[in-house]
Design an enzyme around this catalytic site. Structure first.
Site, PDB file in Angstrom:
ATOM      1  N   ASP A   9       0.872  -1.158   0.000  1.00  0.00           N
ATOM      2  CA  ASP A   9       0.000   0.000   0.000  1.00  0.00           C
ATOM      3  C   ASP A   9       0.921   1.223   0.000  1.00  0.00           C
ATOM      4  OD1 ASP A   9      -2.407   1.609   0.456  1.00  0.00           O
ATOM      5  OD2 ASP A   9      -1.597   1.870   2.470  1.00  0.00           O
ATOM      6  N   ASP A  11       0.193   5.090   1.015  1.00  0.00           N
ATOM      7  CA  ASP A  11       0.136   5.996   2.165  1.00  0.00           C
ATOM      8  C   ASP A  11       0.172   5.227   3.481  1.00  0.00           C
ATOM      9  OD1 ASP A  11      -0.308   8.457   0.639  1.00  0.00           O
ATOM     10  OD2 ASP A  11      -2.246   7.593   0.147  1.00  0.00           O
TER      11      ASP A  11
END
Length: 223
Positions: A9, A11
């Site tokens: 992922d 952020d």
């Protein structure tokens, strides 16, 4: 656990993008002669996206008068300043180098729109190293649906069972499990104070990027 690739992922997992989000919120408040927002309050809701951050920065609820204009302004300001202060988390560059030296490949699967994700990856010199970058623009359903991860695996030519997906939100772990990937939850990301990554059902939980070295070592030794 046999691995051929690692997906991250963006952020709160691969990158610490919070400083740019906070800077945008503060600039918006400054433009209105308001005092700075509580930085931690903004950080706590980053996983909720622009809506959540605008609500936190201006003490509003979604749908309140003026909210939509603030949300659109937030997105426009962020588009222009999305790669100013963002950087990989401490230890992440070393981990990526370890992954590459182990002849594994890595990529990114994020709910961040491509208009933001691509410039950030390019600015940080990661675009050339990442095998894939999957965003909501590329699939019908975003995480927690598995679509993004399945497409990433397809593009890499690797079975989901040979992929480790690393994330800092329960949606990441749900998406990874639904796709048939191995999953790792991180505690160093943008975790809501009331949430607990150890309750998400991930295969492993780590407190620092470099703790994933042991996971990779174990996987490579078992191949």
């Amino acid at each position: 656990m046999a691995l051929r690739a690692v997906l991250f992922d963006m952020d709160g997992t691969l990158l610490d993008t919070a400083p740019d989000f906070v800077a945008v919120c503060q600039a918006m408040r400054s433009a209105r002669d308001l005092p700075p927002a509580d930085e931690q309050r903004v950080r706590d809701v980053i996983s909720g996206g622009a809506r959540a951050m605008v609500c936190a920065a201006f003490d509003l609820e979604v749908g309140a008068e003026g909210f939509e204009a603030l949300r659109l302004e937030f997105l426009e300001r962020y588009r222009e300043h999305c790669a100013v202060f963002s950087k990989p988390f401490d230890g992440m560059l070393e981990l990526l180098t370890d992954i590459e030296r182990s002849r594994l490949i890595w990529g990114v699967a994020t709910n961040k729109p491509v208009v933001f994700a691509e410039p950030i990856m390019q600015q940080l010199g990661l675009s050339e190293r990442s095998a894939v970058l999957l965003c909501p623009d590329h699939v019908e359903r975003s995480k927690p649906a598995p679509d993004m991860l399945l497409l990433a695996c397809e593009q890499m030519g690797i079975a989901p069972s040979d992929v480790l997906f690393v994330g800092d939100d329960e949606r990441d772990i749900e998406a990874g499990r639904a796709a048939g990937c191995k999953t790792a939850a991180v505690t160093y990301g943008y975790i809501h104070p009331e949430d607990n990554p150890r309750h998400w059902g991930a295969d492993v939980v780590v407190d620092h990027p470099l703790e994933l070295r042991a996971v990779l070592d174990s996987a490579l030794c078992s191949c």
